[in-house]
Design an enzyme around this catalytic site. Structure first.
Site, short mmCIF file in Angstrom:
data_model
loop_
_atom_site.label_atom_id
_atom_site.label_comp_id
_atom_site.label_asym_id
_atom_site.label_seq_id
_atom_site.Cartn_x
_atom_site.Cartn_y
_atom_site.Cartn_z
N LYS A 52 0.65 17.27 3.41
CA LYS A 52 2.00 17.07 3.56
C LYS A 52 2.81 18.24 2.91
O LYS A 52 3.89 18.75 3.47
CB LYS A 52 2.34 15.84 3.02
CG LYS A 52 1.86 14.37 3.95
CD LYS A 52 1.85 13.16 3.46
CE LYS A 52 1.17 12.31 4.39
NZ LYS A 52 1.08 11.06 3.66
N GLN A 96 2.76 7.18 -0.83
CA GLN A 96 1.10 7.32 -0.23
C GLN A 96 0.42 6.01 -0.60
O GLN A 96 0.44 5.46 -1.70
CB GLN A 96 0.24 8.30 -0.91
CG GLN A 96 -1.04 8.76 -0.11
CD GLN A 96 -0.70 9.08 1.28
OE1 GLN A 96 0.07 9.79 1.58
NE2 GLN A 96 -1.60 8.76 2.22
N ASP A 119 8.32 7.21 6.80
CA ASP A 119 7.04 6.55 7.17
C ASP A 119 7.20 5.51 8.31
O ASP A 119 6.02 5.19 8.89
CB ASP A 119 6.41 5.82 5.86
CG ASP A 119 5.10 6.78 5.39
OD1 ASP A 119 4.35 7.46 6.14
OD2 ASP A 119 4.63 6.65 4.10
N1 GUN Z 1 -2.03 6.15 3.95
C1 GUN Z 1 -2.83 6.37 5.15
N2 GUN Z 1 -1.82 6.79 6.10
C2 GUN Z 1 -0.56 6.65 5.69
C3 GUN Z 1 0.69 7.07 6.32
O1 GUN Z 1 0.81 7.47 7.30
N3 GUN Z 1 1.78 6.89 5.28
C4 GUN Z 1 1.60 6.54 3.77
N4 GUN Z 1 2.48 6.64 3.21
N5 GUN Z 1 0.25 6.17 3.33
C5 GUN Z 1 -0.61 6.19 4.25
#
Ligand code: GUN
Length: 294
Positions: A52, A96, A119
């Site tokens: 990211k 996350q 998200d």
């Molecule tokens: N863990 C696995 N996929 C994601 C996601 O798309 N966003 C977040 N914040 N955590 C994750």
């Protein structure tokens, strides 16, 4: 068999976003900025967070990384989220997942300012998604739709079977596909589903998001169907320097012989997810920078 590579799709997305970011910075004097919070030391999460950050840098976005220890308290985490909510130089906030045990994921997500919920996990956002109002669409399902659109795979009247009922993928994916305009007939299967194979064999489009390597085998797939593999699983592989390799939920080598089109892992849906996060962050920055939002 057609290979549905996310890479090809993201190239177009990144070219477009790069141009828009230059214009945005020129107009506003600051860059769209994403804050990413990682709690603990989960290696897969660390790797996603790295991806990211890399995407932010490549686009000229601002990024803030917060790496917190495993034993971070609920209060500390909520306090950081609230600080970022109040920080006008941050447009997107991502925590996350999964969080270490003892932290209340739902409470943390609900504390994020829904205008910065890139998200698409906030309860307000999820409610809007379900009733078809404009909102941030969570990144993985959004990436799947972008792949379907790019390769002109029609969903109207198609039977889509979704494997997995997670809040991150399965549920929003099903909601989006049954929406007016997408018009699919959707079946959601999960760990307690009986006669799974009979159901998956009915799928015109099979979307797997269960996190089990090689789960979808050739005998579970209807000939000439489209297979979307959302799984990203690490399996041991001594021939690799890092000791593992990434595979999807689908037994790719065998299923590919039997289907019309399939996404590879890696290079399929996974790369789309980060591209969609960047799109959502840009959208958040645009919306928060409009005069009537200040
Ligand atoms: N863990 C696995 N996929 C994601 C996601 O798309 N966003 C977040 N914040 N955590 C994750």
């Amino acid at each position: 068999m057609q290979l549905l590579t996310g890479k090809e799709v993201t190239e177009a997305v990144y070219v477009d976003l790069k141009k828009k970011t230059i214009d945005f910075i020129e107009e506003h004097g600051f860059a769209p900025t994403l804050a990413v919070i990682l709690v603990g030391n989960d290696p897969a999460s660390q790797s996603y967070v790295k991806g990211k950050k890399k995407a932010c840098i490549s686009l000229g976005f601002g990024h803030r990384d917060y790496s917190l220890p495993e034993d971070t308290s609920q209060e500390e985490l909520l306090s950081l989220v609230k600080t970022l909510n109040a920080d006008s130089s941050v447009h997107g906030i991502l925590v996350q997942l999964p969080l270490p045990k003892g932290l209340d994921e739902n409470l943390v997500i609900a504390t994020i300012d829904s205008r910065k919920d890139v998200d698409g996990f906030h309860p307000e956002t999820v409610g809007k998604l379900l009733i078809g109002l404009p909102c941030f669409v969570s990144c993985t399902p959004k990436g799947v739709l972008e792949i379907l659109d790019y390769y002109k795979i029609e969903t109207q009247g198609k039977h889509v079977v979704v494997l997995g009922r997670s809040n991150i993928v399965g549920k929003p994916m099903a909601a989006l596909l049954m929406q007016k305009g997408r018009d699919a007939t959707v079946t959601v299967c999960h760990s307690k589903t009986k006669n799974l194979k009979e159901i998956t064999k009915l799928a015109d489009i099979l979307i797997s998001a269960i996190g089990k390597p090689f789960f979808v085998t050739a005998d579970m797939v209807k000939p000439d169907s489209v297979i979307i593999d959302v799984g990203i699983n690490r399996i041991e592989d001594a021939t690799q320097k890092r000791g593992y390799r990434l595979v999807g939920d689908v037994d790719f080598e065998h299923v590919k012989e039997n289907c019309l089109a399939i996404t590879p892992v890696p290079g399929g849906v996974g790369v789309m997810t980060i591209a969609m996060l960047m799109k959502n962050t840009f959208q958040a920055a645009m919306q928060l920078s409009q005069k009537d939002n200040q």
